[in-house]
Design an enzyme around this catalytic site. Structure first.
Site, PDB file in Angstrom:
ATOM      1  N   MET A  41      -2.299  -8.375   6.569  1.00  0.00           N
ATOM      2  CA  MET A  41      -3.145  -9.334   5.846  1.00  0.00           C
ATOM      3  C   MET A  41      -2.506  -9.837   4.551  1.00  0.00           C
ATOM      4  SD  MET A  41      -6.657  -7.169   6.313  1.00  0.00           S
ATOM      5  CE  MET A  41      -7.008  -6.323   7.877  1.00  0.00           C
ATOM      6  N   SER A  42      -1.194  -9.805   4.481  1.00  0.00           N
ATOM      7  CA  SER A  42      -0.521 -10.231   3.243  1.00  0.00           C
ATOM      8  C   SER A  42       0.796 -10.931   3.580  1.00  0.00           C
ATOM      9  CB  SER A  42      -0.261  -9.001   2.358  1.00  0.00           C
ATOM     10  OG  SER A  42       0.669  -8.138   2.986  1.00  0.00           O
ATOM     11  N   ASN A  70      -0.251   2.211  11.532  1.00  0.00           N
ATOM     12  CA  ASN A  70      -1.131   2.515  12.667  1.00  0.00           C
ATOM     13  C   ASN A  70      -0.737   1.576  13.804  1.00  0.00           C
ATOM     14  OD1 ASN A  70      -2.426   0.455  10.668  1.00  0.00           O
ATOM     15  ND2 ASN A  70      -3.304  -0.042  12.664  1.00  0.00           N
ATOM     16  N   HIS A  97      -9.011   2.659   7.364  1.00  0.00           N
ATOM     17  CA  HIS A  97      -8.195   2.454   6.168  1.00  0.00           C
ATOM     18  C   HIS A  97      -7.570   3.784   5.727  1.00  0.00           C
ATOM     19  CE1 HIS A  97      -6.714   0.563   2.592  1.00  0.00           C
ATOM     20  NE2 HIS A  97      -7.411   1.354   1.799  1.00  0.00           N
ATOM     21  N   SER A 149       0.827  -1.217   0.000  1.00  0.00           N
ATOM     22  CA  SER A 149       0.000   0.000   0.000  1.00  0.00           C
ATOM     23  C   SER A 149       0.853   1.255   0.000  1.00  0.00           C
ATOM     24  CB  SER A 149      -0.880   0.047   1.250  1.00  0.00           C
ATOM     25  OG  SER A 149      -1.693  -1.078   1.320  1.00  0.00           O
ATOM     26  N   ALA A 166       1.955  -2.711   4.405  1.00  0.00           N
ATOM     27  CA  ALA A 166       1.492  -1.828   5.467  1.00  0.00           C
ATOM     28  C   ALA A 166       1.059  -2.737   6.608  1.00  0.00           C
ATOM     29  CB  ALA A 166       0.310  -1.000   4.979  1.00  0.00           C
ATOM     30  N   HIS A 168      -5.175  -9.934  -2.272  1.00  0.00           N
ATOM     31  CA  HIS A 168      -5.169 -10.451  -0.911  1.00  0.00           C
ATOM     32  C   HIS A 168      -6.119 -11.637  -0.788  1.00  0.00           C
ATOM     33  CE1 HIS A 168      -3.754  -6.287  -0.531  1.00  0.00           C
ATOM     34  NE2 HIS A 168      -3.109  -6.685   0.547  1.00  0.00           N
ATOM     35  N   TYR A 207      -8.276 -12.088   1.468  1.00  0.00           N
ATOM     36  CA  TYR A 207      -9.627 -11.658   1.865  1.00  0.00           C
ATOM     37  C   TYR A 207     -10.504 -11.264   0.678  1.00  0.00           C
ATOM     38  CZ  TYR A 207      -7.610  -6.896   1.648  1.00  0.00           C
ATOM     39  OH  TYR A 207      -6.977  -5.760   1.246  1.00  0.00           O
ATOM     40  N   GLU A 208      -9.876 -11.068  -0.480  1.00  0.00           N
ATOM     41  CA  GLU A 208     -10.680 -10.734  -1.663  1.00  0.00           C
ATOM     42  C   GLU A 208     -11.420 -11.960  -2.205  1.00  0.00           C
ATOM     43  OE1 GLU A 208      -8.649  -8.085  -4.572  1.00  0.00           O
ATOM     44  OE2 GLU A 208      -7.054  -8.031  -3.074  1.00  0.00           O
ATOM     45  N   HIS A 253      -5.203  -0.415  -6.094  1.00  0.00           N
ATOM     46  CA  HIS A 253      -4.229  -1.492  -6.339  1.00  0.00           C
ATOM     47  C   HIS A 253      -4.166  -1.702  -7.853  1.00  0.00           C
ATOM     48  CE1 HIS A 253      -3.644  -3.249  -2.186  1.00  0.00           C
ATOM     49  NE2 HIS A 253      -4.623  -2.382  -1.995  1.00  0.00           N
TER      50      HIS A 253
HETATM   51  N1  HPA Z   1      -4.042  -4.913  11.140  1.00  0.00           N
HETATM   52  C1  HPA Z   1      -4.004  -5.684  10.033  1.00  0.00           C
HETATM   53  N2  HPA Z   1      -3.572  -5.255   8.854  1.00  0.00           N
HETATM   54  C2  HPA Z   1      -3.162  -3.975   8.769  1.00  0.00           C
HETATM   55  C3  HPA Z   1      -3.198  -3.115   9.871  1.00  0.00           C
HETATM   56  C4  HPA Z   1      -3.652  -3.606  11.123  1.00  0.00           C
HETATM   57  O1  HPA Z   1      -3.703  -2.910  12.155  1.00  0.00           O
HETATM   58  N3  HPA Z   1      -2.710  -1.911   9.442  1.00  0.00           N
HETATM   59  C5  HPA Z   1      -2.421  -2.055   8.116  1.00  0.00           C
HETATM   60  N4  HPA Z   1      -2.692  -3.306   7.707  1.00  0.00           N
END
Ligand code: HPA
Length: 285
Positions: free
Chosen positions: A219-220, A243, A255, A34, A121, A91, A93-94, A65
């Site tokens: 998540m990757s 974050n 997001h 990202s 990220a 990903h 989750y898609e 993306h």
């Molecule tokens: N959790 C999961 N995936 C993420 C996060 C998070 O806090 N921040 C960016 N991708």
């Protein structure tokens, strides 16, 4: 009709890419997470291949993306190693299965990318981290509840039971730390927990991740690294903490915060990547 072997499908896509590269052989694969997609714009005289033109490459529906493979050398003068950069990844989750998510990684390695740099990220689980911090991955926790290697093993690609002791190549970590020090970039090091998402973790899950030894979560990456290890490529992984993970600051996650931080740190991240590629080129000479 039986489904062709995975290696057969990989080789067909490799052949298609080669036909578009005019003799250019990439040695470094890059997965741009990202906010980092623009890095590929710095590759000179690049061949640009939209994923939709590459058989077996899953196409992302997530906004932002782009989804294309950019092959070229980093300037000025294009004297870095030839890179095959994935601008955008899909990903789990898609809805794609992990074999589909990791198919592009197999193609990059088979194309000649024996070194793979994966970026992402991530949420900061370790309280010593802060948003904007770059973290070198030393190891991971696979918490997807699944493996991209599940099912028949294609021995042409790798062994049934691949070793994961040095999944994140120690010598590449040394190289990355050296570059960061030279450039004055603060680079932490830690363990990445990969989860399926797409909901962010709960505070209780984040406490669990900390107990398990995770420093960042996302998540990757984990499926991609498993597949690269399976094929014997060496991997360097870097997270951008966008974050703090849920429950640490009490603020809700969004997001927007993830993309804002990724954008803010982009310059530093790009400089680190460029420095690392420069050293990899020197290693090749
Ligand atoms: N959790 C999961 N995936 C993420 C996060 C998070 O806090 N921040 C960016 N991708």
């Amino acid at each position: 009709m039986t489904e062709p072997l995975l290696s057969t499908r990989v080789n067909a896509t490799v052949a298609k890419i080669r036909s578009r590269l005019g003799g250019l052989t990439p040695t470094v694969g890059l997965v741009l997470g990202s906010g980092l997609g623009a890095f590929a714009d710095g590759l000179e005289n690049a061949a640009i291949l939209p994923y939709g033109e590459l058989p077996g490459f899953p196409v992302s529906r997530v906004v932002g993306h782009a989804g294309r493979l950019v092959v070229g050398a980093l300037g000025p003068g294009g004297n870095g190693p030839i890179c095959a950069a994935m601008q955008g990844r899909v990903h789990y989750y898609e809805g794609h299965d992990l074999a589909a998510v990791t198919f592009p990684i197999r193609v990059l390695v088979a194309l000649g990318c024996r070194t793979l740099i994966v970026t992402n990220a991530a949420g900061g689980v370790n309280r010593a981290l802060h948003p904007g911090q770059l973290v070198l991955l030393s190891d991971h926790l696979n918490l997807f509840g699944a493996s991209p290697l599940r099912g028949d093993n294609d021995e042409r690609l790798g062994p049934r039971f691949p070793d994961m002791t040095h999944a994140y190549a120690p010598e590449l970590r040394v190289l990355a730390r050296r570059v960061a020090l030279r450039l004055g970039i603060d680079l932490a090091e830690g363990v990445y927990a990969g989860l399926s998402g797409p909901a962010y973790e709960t505070p209780a899950e984040v406490r669990m991740l900390a107990t398990l030894g995770a420093d960042t979560c996302g998540m990757s990456t984990v499926p991609e690294v498993i597949v690269a290890s399976h094929m014997g490529a060496r991997v360097l992984g870097i997270s951008c903490v966008t974050n703090m993970a849920a429950g640490i600051t009490g603020e809700k996650l969004s997001h927007d915060e993830v993309t804002e931080t990724a954008t803010r740190v982009r310059g530093e991240f790009v400089a680190l990547l460029a420095g690392i590629l420069g050293e990899l080129a020197a290693e090749d000479r």
